[in-house]
Motif scaffolding. Sequence first.
Motif, PDB file in Angstrom:
ATOM      1  N   VAL A 144      -2.952  -0.033  -3.933  1.00  0.00           N
ATOM      2  CA  VAL A 144      -2.345   1.280  -3.716  1.00  0.00           C
ATOM      3  C   VAL A 144      -0.959   1.342  -4.338  1.00  0.00           C
ATOM      4  CG1 VAL A 144      -3.589   1.505  -1.523  1.00  0.00           C
ATOM      5  CG2 VAL A 144      -1.244   0.647  -1.519  1.00  0.00           C
ATOM      6  N   GLU A 145      -0.426   2.543  -4.380  1.00  0.00           N
ATOM      7  CA  GLU A 145       0.973   2.749  -4.727  1.00  0.00           C
ATOM      8  C   GLU A 145       1.598   3.654  -3.677  1.00  0.00           C
ATOM      9  OE1 GLU A 145       1.032   4.586  -8.543  1.00  0.00           O
ATOM     10  OE2 GLU A 145       0.380   6.548  -7.803  1.00  0.00           O
ATOM     11  N   PHE A 166       5.841   3.556   4.415  1.00  0.00           N
ATOM     12  CA  PHE A 166       4.720   2.734   3.959  1.00  0.00           C
ATOM     13  C   PHE A 166       3.397   3.503   4.023  1.00  0.00           C
ATOM     14  CE2 PHE A 166       8.024  -0.223   5.217  1.00  0.00           C
ATOM     15  CZ  PHE A 166       8.035  -1.121   4.155  1.00  0.00           C
ATOM     16  N   VAL A 167       3.346   4.576   3.279  1.00  0.00           N
ATOM     17  CA  VAL A 167       2.124   5.379   3.125  1.00  0.00           C
ATOM     18  C   VAL A 167       1.712   5.288   1.665  1.00  0.00           C
ATOM     19  CG1 VAL A 167       1.089   7.672   3.262  1.00  0.00           C
ATOM     20  CG2 VAL A 167       2.746   6.942   4.986  1.00  0.00           C
ATOM     21  N   GLY A 168       0.456   4.917   1.431  1.00  0.00           N
ATOM     22  CA  GLY A 168       0.018   4.680   0.068  1.00  0.00           C
ATOM     23  C   GLY A 168      -1.134   5.552  -0.369  1.00  0.00           C
ATOM     24  N   GLY A 196      -4.113  -0.819   2.578  1.00  0.00           N
ATOM     25  CA  GLY A 196      -4.125  -1.302   1.199  1.00  0.00           C
ATOM     26  C   GLY A 196      -2.876  -2.088   0.871  1.00  0.00           C
ATOM     27  N   VAL A 197      -2.901  -2.715  -0.286  1.00  0.00           N
ATOM     28  CA  VAL A 197      -1.779  -3.539  -0.740  1.00  0.00           C
ATOM     29  C   VAL A 197      -1.313  -3.050  -2.103  1.00  0.00           C
ATOM     30  CG1 VAL A 197      -1.002  -5.878  -1.281  1.00  0.00           C
ATOM     31  CG2 VAL A 197      -2.708  -5.528   0.504  1.00  0.00           C
ATOM     32  N   ALA A 198       0.003  -2.945  -2.263  1.00  0.00           N
ATOM     33  CA  ALA A 198       0.580  -2.545  -3.545  1.00  0.00           C
ATOM     34  C   ALA A 198       0.736  -3.763  -4.451  1.00  0.00           C
ATOM     35  CB  ALA A 198       1.927  -1.857  -3.315  1.00  0.00           C
TER      36      ALA A 198
END
Length: 308
Positions: A144-145, A166-168, A196-198
């Motif tokens: 995610v971004e 921290f919303v992606g 998710g992970v950025a």
Amino acid sequence: MDEIERQSEDRAWTTAKTLAEALPYIQNYDRQTVVIKYGGHAMGETAVARQFAADIVLLKLMGVNPVVVHGGGPQISAMLDKAGVKSSFVDGLRVTDADTMQVAEMVLSGAVNKEIAHWITVAGKQADVRGVGLSGKDAGLLTVERTRRTRRDPDSLIEQEVDLGFVGEPTRVDAKLITRLIESDADWVPVVAPIGVAEDGLTYNVNADTVAGAIAGALNAKRMLLLTDVEGVKGKDGQIIRQMTLAEAEALIADGTASGGMIPKLQTAMAAIREGVEAVVILDGRRPHAMLVELFTEHGAGTLVRAQ
């Protein structure tokens, strides 16, 4: 034959007739992937959750490959209240600071995710259908971004960026793990938490509808079902619209007929269809067997959105 026996026989014939009528629809979805977004306040009701799990098991036994993506907003709010952490929303998205993110991940990837997977396993015990709890952090499933949102200042009329924390938003879906699970000889049902992970390794909370749409597109799903707390999309006359095209969905948003939480649902549906999903259905997850009515009868349930 007494009255009770006669009623029992009538029910048997009705059941047989229903199964026969469902056959063309069952064949239509044989070995097809259906992504189901499960959310709303009904998730907190044990009886409803168990019925949902039983319907998922039935889908699997009928040859469908169900993939469940769940939300958990009410559960997160309840846990934040207990912890004394205040939260706010912008355009339907929860503003998520570091403390809120920890609670959200704990609730979504922990309690809610494992509960849903557990009920599917319980419902499918005799047939050996099992729920498998995952999050977007597992096996690089969801990259995610950080979500960017702007708002126009009412005084200066200048667009200003809103910090959601921290919303992606999904940028990449690696669906190898889900594909392995649904193609396995074992009857696994993936249950995915919207975390998710950025690229920098930070963890983000993601809107569950958006995650469901991204995964459905990556899997080239035949259907995506958005189970929610409303019967479907309503027109200007207040009646449920049974079918609509992408152009009609865009028009509903543009003229204000679709408002509030229905806007992101329609946007998710349109994005999923553009990514290759055949159709998306927005339907009332509180109604028993709504998924079965939608997939296996001529009547359908809710609002179906397709390309044309």
